[in-house]
Structures are given as C-alpha cells and as structure tokens.
Design an enzyme around this catalytic site. Structure first.
Site, mmCIF file in Angstrom:
data_model
loop_
_atom_site.group_PDB
_atom_site.id
_atom_site.type_symbol
_atom_site.label_atom_id
_atom_site.label_comp_id
_atom_site.label_asym_id
_atom_site.label_seq_id
_atom_site.Cartn_x
_atom_site.Cartn_y
_atom_site.Cartn_z
ATOM 1 N N CYS A 199 -25.541 10.561 -99.332
ATOM 2 C CA CYS A 199 -25.744 9.339 -98.532
ATOM 3 C C CYS A 199 -24.651 8.292 -98.735
ATOM 4 O O CYS A 199 -24.469 7.430 -97.873
ATOM 5 C CB CYS A 199 -27.099 8.736 -98.847
ATOM 6 S SG CYS A 199 -28.439 9.906 -98.589
ATOM 7 N N GLU A 228 -35.534 8.769 -88.005
ATOM 8 C CA GLU A 228 -36.711 9.085 -88.816
ATOM 9 C C GLU A 228 -37.798 8.021 -88.628
ATOM 10 O O GLU A 228 -38.979 8.341 -88.492
ATOM 11 C CB GLU A 228 -36.323 9.172 -90.299
ATOM 12 C CG GLU A 228 -37.481 9.573 -91.203
ATOM 13 C CD GLU A 228 -37.097 9.623 -92.682
ATOM 14 O OE1 GLU A 228 -36.441 8.698 -93.181
ATOM 15 O OE2 GLU A 228 -37.475 10.596 -93.348
ATOM 16 N N LYS A 243 -31.721 7.711 -90.293
ATOM 17 C CA LYS A 243 -32.939 7.000 -90.713
ATOM 18 C C LYS A 243 -33.528 6.211 -89.551
ATOM 19 O O LYS A 243 -34.726 5.959 -89.500
ATOM 20 C CB LYS A 243 -32.652 6.073 -91.900
ATOM 21 C CG LYS A 243 -32.369 6.804 -93.188
ATOM 22 C CD LYS A 243 -33.644 7.292 -93.862
ATOM 23 C CE LYS A 243 -33.345 8.199 -95.035
ATOM 24 N NZ LYS A 243 -34.509 8.962 -95.497
ATOM 25 N N GLU A 265 -44.892 19.298 -106.725
ATOM 26 C CA GLU A 265 -45.003 20.352 -105.708
ATOM 27 C C GLU A 265 -44.188 21.581 -106.145
ATOM 28 O O GLU A 265 -44.635 22.716 -105.990
ATOM 29 C CB GLU A 265 -44.488 19.818 -104.368
ATOM 30 C CG GLU A 265 -44.675 20.809 -103.243
ATOM 31 C CD GLU A 265 -44.236 20.259 -101.885
ATOM 32 O OE1 GLU A 265 -43.770 19.110 -101.796
ATOM 33 O OE2 GLU A 265 -44.371 21.017 -100.909
ATOM 34 N N SER A 283 -40.131 20.611 -98.608
ATOM 35 C CA SER A 283 -41.108 19.873 -99.408
ATOM 36 C C SER A 283 -41.984 19.030 -98.483
ATOM 37 O O SER A 283 -41.506 18.452 -97.501
ATOM 38 C CB SER A 283 -40.367 18.977 -100.396
ATOM 39 O OG SER A 283 -41.227 17.968 -100.860
ATOM 40 N N GLU A 330 -42.320 15.465 -105.579
ATOM 41 C CA GLU A 330 -41.573 16.677 -105.259
ATOM 42 C C GLU A 330 -41.556 17.633 -106.466
ATOM 43 O O GLU A 330 -41.674 18.847 -106.307
ATOM 44 C CB GLU A 330 -40.145 16.302 -104.849
ATOM 45 C CG GLU A 330 -39.535 17.307 -103.900
ATOM 46 C CD GLU A 330 -38.466 16.696 -103.007
ATOM 47 O OE1 GLU A 330 -38.792 15.770 -102.232
ATOM 48 O OE2 GLU A 330 -37.320 17.138 -103.081
ATOM 49 N N GLU A 386 -45.086 10.706 -86.520
ATOM 50 C CA GLU A 386 -45.951 10.882 -87.692
ATOM 51 C C GLU A 386 -45.803 9.751 -88.706
ATOM 52 O O GLU A 386 -46.581 9.656 -89.652
ATOM 53 C CB GLU A 386 -45.723 12.244 -88.364
ATOM 54 C CG GLU A 386 -44.334 12.513 -88.892
ATOM 55 C CD GLU A 386 -43.454 13.216 -87.863
ATOM 56 O OE1 GLU A 386 -43.516 12.854 -86.671
ATOM 57 O OE2 GLU A 386 -42.685 14.106 -88.272
ATOM 58 N N CYS A 444 -35.539 14.784 -98.188
ATOM 59 C CA CYS A 444 -35.110 13.379 -98.109
ATOM 60 C C CYS A 444 -34.197 13.088 -96.931
ATOM 61 O O CYS A 444 -34.137 11.960 -96.454
ATOM 62 C CB CYS A 444 -34.341 12.990 -99.358
ATOM 63 S SG CYS A 444 -35.297 13.207 -100.804
#
Ligand code: SF4
Length: 395
Positions: A380, A238, A235, A159, A196, A156, A243, A176
C-alpha cells in the site's frame, strides 16, 4: 475556428476512477501498466472509424469491464484522461455541515508518505501533525487504522489456525487488498472460499465505529460521518460495496486518498511543518508494530505468523523478520515451522504474479498454506492514492 473534434462521453461509472477520453493522447501507458502490473490490459486500444484510441475494451464503460480500481493507470496518465475520483468537495461539505460529527481513520501507509510533500525528509512519520491538521479542518475525532489492523491480525490468525486444524481450504488468501478480492471475483470466483472471511482493517474499523456512535448520534441528534484516509483508490470501490452498508448507509461515508488530503491541507492554508503534534484519540488511537507493517507487502502475512507463534520473544520475532516475508520480489516463498508443523507461505506483488501462482497451484507445481496478495508493487505504500513519486506505476 469552430471545434470540429468529435467529443467522447466521459466515464464516471467507477467509484474509484474517472475517465475523460477527450484528453487522451494515445500514449498507451495505461494499457501497459495494466498489463504489466495486473496482467489485464483493461483499457485496451480500440478502433473507432479510422481513429485509434485508448478506451475500455469494446467501448465499454469501466463498470462493465474487469477493472479492479487499483488506479495505477491514473498514476501514469500525464494528460488527465484517467484520474482518481476527486472527492475533496464532498469532504469539505461534510466538514462544514453542522449536523455532522466527522470522525476519521488514518491508514498506516499515509503517515510516512505525506510529509515529503511538505518538505520533510522522505519517510518521516507525520501522524501526530496530521491529527492536528485534521482537527484544525473541523474533524472531531481522529483514530488510527492500526487499531483495526490488529483486530484483523487476530481474526485472520484465528481463522488460519482453525484451517490448519481442519485441513483447509488452502491456500488461505489474505483479504485486505480490495483490488485483489475484486480480481478473484471477476476472474476466478471458484477461489472465493479460499479468501479469508475477515474484513479489511478499514471496514472492520468502520463497523466498530458505526456501532460505537449509534447511541451518541441518537442522544445528540447529530450524524457521525466516517471518513477514511487511505493510500488506495480501490478503497473507494470497497467502501461502495453493498455488503459494507447498514440500513442503506455505507459504513465508510467517504474515502480520501493521501494526495487528496495533501490538497485539502494546502487549500486550508495549514503549514503542516509548523504544527504542534497531537496524539490520535482514544480508545482507537493505539496499534502494535505488527499493524504498522500492513503498509508493505508481506506485512499482513508476517503479522499473522507472529500471532500464531507460541514463542513471542524478541529473538523469535527477529528470526521471522529476516526471512523473505518482506521485500520486493514478485513471488516470495517462505517456509516456517510453527509448533512442529512446516508451513509454506507465499507473498505476491501484483495481480499478474497472482495469476501465475494460481496457475502453478492448479498444475500441482506449488502448494501453500497462506498466500498474501497485494495489488500494488511494494504494497500500500505504493498505492495509486499516494504522492506520485511513491506509486507502484512510477517505480
Ligand atoms: Fe490498495 Fe494496497 Fe491493494 Fe494497492 S495493495 S490496491 S494500495 S490495498
């Protein structure tokens, strides 16, 4: 007497949340928490005949709404009408299947939340005891998500430096928090190129593990089953994203929340406090201090900025620590000079505040190079998969 109440269909369409409208008492807490924290109010009140009931907007199931899976509605629901999807059964099944080699990663926020449930002081780090407990339950290798958080920081930051060199696009949003990514996809897709391109630490780790164990699986004919212990219900969502699958298999086979793990440890009759500590396995058992702070709001941005700083002396890192990068404020702004360039950063707690920030950016009132957004209050550590006392919704 016969039960004459109308029965409503249960909703199992979300990978993260389960709804049973029959248990709803119309208190409206879920609607309020969704509105206050996420600026959405997805679980709207709706009329059915003469009755008022809490249900997805327009009678829709969760997969047809803008639910981001943060689970904060489940954290405030006292009747069990909305619960985090319980996958303990799947976890035990995987652990008892001799064809599986179960490999686990543990997120930073889990280790400091779980001990209190077993009578240890609040915030005690029980990582080493968790490793031992998981091994007793049949897990073969236990790794630390901190290892992958460091990989995320490096990617990150690189980037971010490339964007600074090429002039954008700004703001660069952190990636994240899967609930935040989902929110942008559903509400403001034009900003997706601002996020990102790095995977979250959980998914970065998962891709590495899949690759590492490919040969081993082929050699011994077993299947590496990857379980992630997370503070987060989003999560689960996710992990189910297409993907993040390879050859039809998700990179993370199962996400278990901190609370589910607490229940599993109890079901197994393990006395956590009595266990001899055991270190996570190598080579993925190590992580830096910058990885640990991923668990709180501002931690990701701080880790990225630390990486970008040419001066990594203790004094320079300490100076960053005392800025507004960490804290509880809704939107915290930080200006820093890195290699002669002034950088404008923002740390956002909650999606309703992210919405506010985007509106100001669009109106030209604010400009940022980097924006970290965490859906749950405090980051979190306040995820809906944590023991109830810690969840953002309860604060
Ligand atoms: Fe999950 Fe953390 Fe985002 Fe909350 S802030 S939804 S726990 S990733």
């Amino acid at each position: 007497f016969p039960d004459t109440r109308e029965r409503y269909e249960q909703d199992n369409t979300s990978p993260a949340i389960f709804r049973d409208p029959n248990k709803c008492i119309l208190c409206g807490d879920c609607v309020r928490v969704c509105e206050e924290l996420q600026g959405q109010g997805i679980l709207n009140y709706a009329h059915r005949g003469s009755e008022l009931q809490v249900m997805p907007a327009f009678d829709k199931k969760l997969d047809q709404t803008k639910c981001v899976g943060c689970g904060q509605c489940a954290a405030v629901c006292t009747t069990g009408a909305i619960t985090v999807k319980n996958q303990i059964g799947q976890a035990w099944q995987a652990l008892h299947d001799p064809k599986n080699r179960v490999v686990v990663q543990i997120a930073p926020a889990v280790r400091v939340a779980l001990g209190e449930e077993f009578g240890l002081p609040a915030g005690a780090n029980v990582m080493d005891k968790l490793v031992k407990a998981l091994k007793l339950m049949g897990v073969e290798e236990v790794y630390d998500t901190n290892f992958a958080a460091d990989m995320t920081t490096i990617s990150e930051a690189q980037e971010f430096l490339a964007r600074l060199k090429n002039g954008g696009p700004f703001p660069m949003f952190t990636s994240c928090c899967p609930a935040w990514v989902k929110y942008l996809e559903l509400n403001d897709p034009k900003y997706l190129h601002n996020i990102s391109s790095c995977k979250s630490p959980m998914e970065m780790f998962a891709a590495v593990l899949r690759d590492k164990y490919r040969e081993k699986d082929a050699a011994d004919g077993r299947r590496t089953y990857h379980m992630a212990i997370m503070p987060c219900t989003a999560k689960k969502m996710e992990a189910a994203r297409p993907e993040f699958t390879q050859e039809g298999r998700p990179d993370v086979d199962l996400v278990i929340t901190t609370r589910e793990l607490v229940d599993m440890i109890r079901e197994a009759g393990i006395q956590l406090t009595e266990l001899e500590p055991e270190a996570p396995d190598l080579p993925f058992g190590l992580g830096s201090g910058a990885a640990v702070i991923y668990g709180v709001t501002g931690g990701v941005a701080e880790a990225v900025v630390r990486y970008c700083l040419p001066d990594k002396s203790n004094n320079a890192l300490q100076a960053i620590r005392v800025t507004d990068l960490r804290g509880d404020g809704a939107i915290r702004e930080v200006n820093l000079t890195v290699e002669g360039q002034e950088l404008h950063l923002a740390i956002v707690n909650g999606l309703s505040h992210a919405k506010e920030l985007i509106a100001d950016v669009e109106a030209g009132k604010r400009f940022y190079h980097l924006v970290e957004v965490m859906t749950c209050q405090g980051g979190c550590v306040g995820g809906a998969g944590q023991p109830y006392g810690l969840t953002a919704a309860k604060k």
